[in-house]
Design a protein around this motif. Structure first.
Motif, PDB file in Angstrom:
ATOM      1  N   PRO A 152     -27.269 -13.579 -80.368  1.00  8.50           N
ATOM      2  CA  PRO A 152     -26.410 -14.675 -79.881  1.00  8.50           C
ATOM      3  C   PRO A 152     -26.718 -15.040 -78.430  1.00  8.50           C
ATOM      4  O   PRO A 152     -27.139 -14.184 -77.638  1.00  8.50           O
TER       5      PRO A 152
ATOM      6  N   CYS B  15     -16.327 -10.393 -83.421  1.00 13.33           N
ATOM      7  CA  CYS B  15     -16.280 -11.629 -84.213  1.00 13.33           C
ATOM      8  C   CYS B  15     -16.327 -11.334 -85.710  1.00 13.33           C
ATOM      9  O   CYS B  15     -16.233 -12.253 -86.524  1.00 13.33           O
TER      10      CYS B  15
ATOM     11  N   GLY C 128     -18.952  -7.219 -84.684  1.00 17.51           N
ATOM     12  CA  GLY C 128     -20.069  -8.119 -84.923  1.00 17.51           C
ATOM     13  C   GLY C 128     -21.368  -7.360 -85.076  1.00 17.51           C
ATOM     14  O   GLY C 128     -22.259  -7.769 -85.828  1.00 17.51           O
TER      15      GLY C 128
ATOM     16  N   THR D 283     -23.047 -16.552 -84.406  1.00 20.31           N
ATOM     17  CA  THR D 283     -22.565 -15.184 -84.531  1.00 20.31           C
ATOM     18  C   THR D 283     -23.720 -14.237 -84.869  1.00 20.31           C
ATOM     19  O   THR D 283     -24.825 -14.692 -85.210  1.00 20.31           O
TER      20      THR D 283
ATOM     21  N   ASP E 159     -24.599 -15.719 -76.275  1.00 22.67           N
ATOM     22  CA  ASP E 159     -23.506 -15.276 -75.416  1.00 22.67           C
ATOM     23  C   ASP E 159     -22.767 -14.128 -76.112  1.00 22.67           C
ATOM     24  O   ASP E 159     -23.077 -13.778 -77.261  1.00 22.67           O
ATOM     25  N   GLN E 160     -21.802 -13.575 -75.436  1.00 22.11           N
ATOM     26  CA  GLN E 160     -21.012 -12.467 -75.965  1.00 22.11           C
ATOM     27  C   GLN E 160     -20.272 -12.878 -77.243  1.00 22.11           C
ATOM     28  O   GLN E 160     -19.594 -13.906 -77.291  1.00 22.11           O
ATOM     29  N   ARG E 161     -20.408 -12.087 -78.301  1.00 21.98           N
ATOM     30  CA  ARG E 161     -19.736 -12.360 -79.572  1.00 21.98           C
ATOM     31  C   ARG E 161     -19.042 -11.108 -80.119  1.00 21.98           C
ATOM     32  O   ARG E 161     -18.892 -10.947 -81.330  1.00 21.98           O
TER      33      ARG E 161
ATOM     34  N   ASP F 260     -24.350  -8.111 -80.884  1.00 24.99           N
ATOM     35  CA  ASP F 260     -23.239  -9.046 -80.697  1.00 24.99           C
ATOM     36  C   ASP F 260     -22.890  -9.225 -79.218  1.00 24.99           C
ATOM     37  O   ASP F 260     -21.999  -9.993 -78.875  1.00 24.99           O
TER      38      ASP F 260
ATOM     39  N   ASP G  52     -26.990 -19.971 -80.849  1.00 29.50           N
ATOM     40  CA  ASP G  52     -25.603 -20.197 -80.410  1.00 29.50           C
ATOM     41  C   ASP G  52     -24.629 -20.020 -81.569  1.00 29.50           C
ATOM     42  O   ASP G  52     -23.811 -20.887 -81.883  1.00 29.50           O
TER      43      ASP G  52
ATOM     44  N   THR H 260     -21.206 -19.650 -88.960  1.00 28.04           N
ATOM     45  CA  THR H 260     -20.959 -21.002 -88.450  1.00 28.04           C
ATOM     46  C   THR H 260     -21.291 -22.023 -89.531  1.00 28.04           C
ATOM     47  O   THR H 260     -22.434 -22.107 -89.978  1.00 28.04           O
TER      48      THR H 260
END
Length: 250
Positions: free
Chosen positions: A34, A41, A109, A71, A36-38, A8, A69, A46
């Protein structure tokens, strides 16, 4: 084994890199994480827009890698349904920057990605490491994960089990061992710091400290003593203690 590796913290996180380097010494690895940083979450997915999947090259890593892009749970679902052909033997999530002890697993996550694997009847492991400033224990966490994967395979781990692993920030010789245990009770004393933006809208920044209950035989307790902890989890949230009592209502 064919292993799906996710996390995550994002596709370029150092914890994922360290774990990938160790895993691909012994297994076929496909990485999907992911973009980016998740962190924190939870088990969100999504559903309001399409997901964008990109092939990426991780320097020094031989395994195929994809950024998504979405989770962590999205990464598992997309990999199982579209990206990976054939059977996935295990999903490994991590190495998370920071521990996932006690009730942290609800928000994590990292853990949610592993739980999503169990929804697909794939055995899974979530790996997290304590850190302070620039110091981490990714090296030990990666080697521990490989060791536990081997044990889980040899002992025919069930396809609906998630193993949640937490590694303390201590030297290898100071780790007391590995404890299999239940999750403890970890909450946070949250402080909401209030401010306003230029338009006068309220802004709340969450700050606070950990509030652990030091119950015996839990991951929180053993972790503080210097043990690596491992807790079997399952996504069935049914409260079996009171289900018969609720039946009597009707």
């Amino acid at each position: 084994m064919k292993i799906l590796l996710t996390n995550d913290d994002g596709i370029y996180a150092p914890g994922l890199y360290k774990l990938a380097k160790e895993l691909e010494k012994y297994h076929e690895v496909v990485i999907a994480a992911p973009d980016d940083q998740r962190s924190a979450c939870g088990h969100s997915i999504t559903i309001t827009r399409p997901l964008i999947v990109k092939k990426v090259k991780l320097e020094g890593i031989n395994s195929k890698a994809y950024s998504i892009d979405g989770t962590p749970a999205d990464c598992v679902r997309t990999s199982v349904e579209k990206l990976i052909e054939g059977k996935i033997d295990m999903v490994v999530s991590g190495i998370n920057k920071g521990v996932n002890l006690g009730t942290d697993v609800i928000y994590s996550g990292t853990v949610s990605a592993a739980i999503e694997a169990s929804v697909y009847n794939i055995p899974s492991i979530a790996v997290s490491s304590e850190f302070q400033g620039d110091k981490d224990n990714y090296e030990i966490a990666a080697k521990t994960a490989v060791e536990i994967i081997s044990m889980a395979k040899d002992n025919y781990i069930s396809d609906d089990v998630v193993l949640n692993i937490n590694v303390p920030l201590v030297d290898k010789e100071d780790i007391k061992g590995i404890k299999a245990c239940k999750i403890g009770n970890r909450t946070y004393n949250n402080v909401f710091v209030e401010s306003k933006d230029e338009e006068g809208n309220l802004i709340y920044e969450i700050m606070g400290s950990v509030n652990d209950k030091d119950e015996e035989d839990t991951d929180v307790s053993y972790f503080k003593q210097g043990y690596i902890t491992i807790t079997p989890l399952h996504y069935d949230l049914t409260n079996y203690k009171i289900i018969d009592r609720v039946k009597q209502w009707f």
